[in-house]
Motif scaffolding. Structure first.
Motif, PDB file in Angstrom:
ATOM      1  N   LEU A 159       0.836  -1.207   0.000  1.00 17.11           N
ATOM      2  CA  LEU A 159       0.000   0.000   0.000  1.00 17.11           C
ATOM      3  C   LEU A 159       0.865   1.249   0.000  1.00 17.11           C
ATOM      4  O   LEU A 159       0.586   2.211  -0.730  1.00 17.11           O
ATOM      5  CB  LEU A 159      -0.925  -0.007   1.220  1.00 17.11           C
ATOM      6  N   THR A 160       1.910   1.249   0.826  1.00 14.77           N
ATOM      7  CA  THR A 160       2.802   2.407   0.907  1.00 14.77           C
ATOM      8  C   THR A 160       3.520   2.631  -0.414  1.00 14.77           C
ATOM      9  O   THR A 160       3.637   3.774  -0.890  1.00 14.77           O
ATOM     10  CB  THR A 160       3.832   2.205   2.032  1.00 14.77           C
ATOM     11  N   PHE A 161       4.004   1.554  -1.028  1.00 11.16           N
ATOM     12  CA  PHE A 161       4.722   1.657  -2.297  1.00 11.16           C
ATOM     13  C   PHE A 161       3.836   2.296  -3.364  1.00 11.16           C
ATOM     14  O   PHE A 161       4.237   3.275  -4.017  1.00 11.16           O
ATOM     15  CB  PHE A 161       5.178   0.265  -2.747  1.00 11.16           C
ATOM     16  N   PHE A 162       2.634   1.764  -3.550  1.00 15.54           N
ATOM     17  CA  PHE A 162       1.785   2.268  -4.627  1.00 15.54           C
ATOM     18  C   PHE A 162       1.176   3.634  -4.284  1.00 15.54           C
ATOM     19  O   PHE A 162       0.883   4.418  -5.189  1.00 15.54           O
ATOM     20  CB  PHE A 162       0.691   1.248  -4.951  1.00 15.54           C
ATOM     21  N   ALA A 163       1.017   3.931  -2.993  1.00 15.22           N
ATOM     22  CA  ALA A 163       0.534   5.263  -2.610  1.00 15.22           C
ATOM     23  C   ALA A 163       1.576   6.323  -2.949  1.00 15.22           C
ATOM     24  O   ALA A 163       1.254   7.375  -3.518  1.00 15.22           O
ATOM     25  CB  ALA A 163       0.214   5.287  -1.114  1.00 15.22           C
ATOM     26  N   ILE A 164       2.847   6.050  -2.612  1.00 22.75           N
ATOM     27  CA  ILE A 164       3.919   7.008  -2.934  1.00 22.75           C
ATOM     28  C   ILE A 164       4.100   7.115  -4.437  1.00 22.75           C
ATOM     29  O   ILE A 164       4.305   8.215  -4.973  1.00 22.75           O
ATOM     30  CB  ILE A 164       5.231   6.596  -2.243  1.00 22.75           C
ATOM     31  N   LEU A 165       4.012   5.978  -5.142  1.00 23.96           N
ATOM     32  CA  LEU A 165       4.158   5.991  -6.599  1.00 23.96           C
ATOM     33  C   LEU A 165       3.061   6.843  -7.247  1.00 23.96           C
ATOM     34  O   LEU A 165       3.344   7.679  -8.119  1.00 23.96           O
ATOM     35  CB  LEU A 165       4.102   4.564  -7.142  1.00 23.96           C
TER      36      LEU A 165
END
Length: 430
Positions: free
Chosen positions: A209-215
């Motif tokens: 979730l964090t990866f795709f939110a930042i992306l």
């Protein structure tokens, strides 16, 4: 409760390092990096008094030497060309400031958690980046928040507002995109086989979730974020064995979670894209290349068009190719491309030394952190890819890794293993 407040404070501290900014009520030369460096100097001095000696590794000494050589070449370029543009002639000072500021961050993390490692640092940098993404949306959506930020924070937001781009607190344009890219690559390094155990499913979901939110949110601020996203996804697939012929059953759980999350995210995005005009504008900017490809059959964005048509500016004489023009600040050559700007400033001589600096740092840490060797290879790739679009450097992350090696709390004490021996260069006693 106190522990939670300490963690929140540390996230804010990490953010002021990674996304440094100035203050409207302080001189321009004073920003959060300088303030953290001053604190780091005091902490380091106390450690020196406590240990009564200074030790510096051969690797850090070599990195310092390369930074000094690069600075001297840039100074020579300004002297030969009769300019007063010392943008990178003082790079060694920036090198020292990043180390001292990074020491403050690592020292704080060690005091709070007792130990600092790559995983812990990744979590804090990810939290700081996600916070900046949310702040940027709040600043853009709520005028009161924007007024409050602009009243106290100086970060060149006038230009950002002029070009109608989102910004956080110290996070804007390509510099923010490069930093988000660093964090995405760091996050991708955490997707390893031990993460796919059933008991770690909540952590797996949180990291994804964090990866795709930042992306996604980072690309709204700066499309350069997608560079780190692409490198991170490639690293993730390579590291988890998704590209192998035989995929371990543990990886299937990861693939299942990834597919489910992407499907749900796609459905939610489609809904808001059709019902919310602001969200639609965000998505069309962040993923302009994809929209142009599916709607017009060609992959292009306004920024890549400008880079291709107008910004490849090269030296026109041998002297400039060798030593540059001594000009860097501003938009003097009408180009943002890093390769062009560095060569035009200090020639191939300076650029090659600058490139060697990042190659050395990456290979140094790849050798010292064998578990994360591909992480540093990917960070090195980011350096050279980013220069196709913007002139920046990512030493701020290497500064943290130099500091993380400090087991005794001193920035200048590192244990270097070469053939199972600790090799330290002793600079004397205090």
């Amino acid at each position: 409760m106190i522990r939670i407040l300490q963690i929140i404070f540390t996230v804010l501290l990490v953010s002021t390092y990674f996304f440094s900014f100035g203050f409207t009520f302080l001189p321009t030369a004073i920003n959060t990096k300088v303030i953290l460096a001053a604190i780091g100097s005091a902490l380091l001095f106390m450690e020196m008094l406590k240990n009564r000696k200074v030790e510096i590794s051969v690797q850090l000494l070599v990195a310092s030497g390369i930074a000094i050589v690069f600075s001297l070449i840039c100074y020579f370029a300004t002297d030969v060309n009769g300019t007063a543009d010392f943008a990178y002639a003082t790079y060694v000072m920036s090198f020292i400031l990043w180390l001292l500021a990074g020491y403050t961050v690592i020292y704080t993390l060690k005091q709070l958690h007792g130990v600092v490692n790559v995983r812990l640092l990744t979590y804090y940098l990810a939290a700081a980046s996600l916070m900046q993404c949310i702040l940027a949306l709040c600043i853009d959506s709520y005028p009161a928040v924007q007024i409050l930020v602009d009243r106290y924070v100086e970060q060149g937001q006038e230009f950002v507002q002029e070009v109608k781009r989102l910004y956080g607190v110290g996070a804007s344009l390509d510099n923010a995109g490069v930093r988000f890219s660093i964090v995405l690559i760091l996050l991708s390094s955490q997707f390893r086989s031990e993460l796919f155990e059933k008991k770690k499913l909540p952590l797996l979901i949180t990291l994804l979730l964090t990866f795709f939110a930042i992306l996604t949110l980072g690309s709204i601020i700066s499309r350069t974020t997608s560079v780190g996203g692409a490198i991170g996804l490639a690293y993730m697939m390579f590291g988890t064995g998704m590209l192998r012929r035989t995929i371990h059953m543990d990886f299937m759980r990861f693939l299942g979670v990834l597919f489910l999350m992407l499907s749900l995210a796609g459905l939610v995005a489609m809904y808001f894209y059709e019902t919310n005009a602001m969200f639609k504008d965000y998505m069309r900017f962040a993923f302009e290349g994809f929209f142009n490809y599916f709607e017009k059959g060609e992959w292009r964005t306004d920024s890549t068009d400008k880079l291709t048509k107008n910004m490849w500016v090269w030296p026109s004489d041998t002297k400039t190719w060798l030593i540059g023009t001594g000009l860097f600040d501003g938009w003097v050559f009408d180009t943002d491309i890093g390769y062009c700007r560095f060569i035009l400033y200090c020639g191939l001589t300076g650029f090659i030394v600058f490139a060697i600096f990042f190659i050395f740092n990456a290979l140094n840490f790849a050798a010292r952190y064998s578990k994360y060797k591909w992480l540093f290879v990917m960070l090195l790739a980011l350096s050279f890819v980013a220069w196709f679009k913007v002139s920046t450097d990512i030493f701020l992350i290497y500064a943290l890794f130099y500091c993380i090696e400090s087991l005794q709390g001193s920035l200048f004490t590192f244990k270097i293993n070469t053939k199972n021996e600790n090799r330290l260069l002793h600079l004397g006693n205090i």
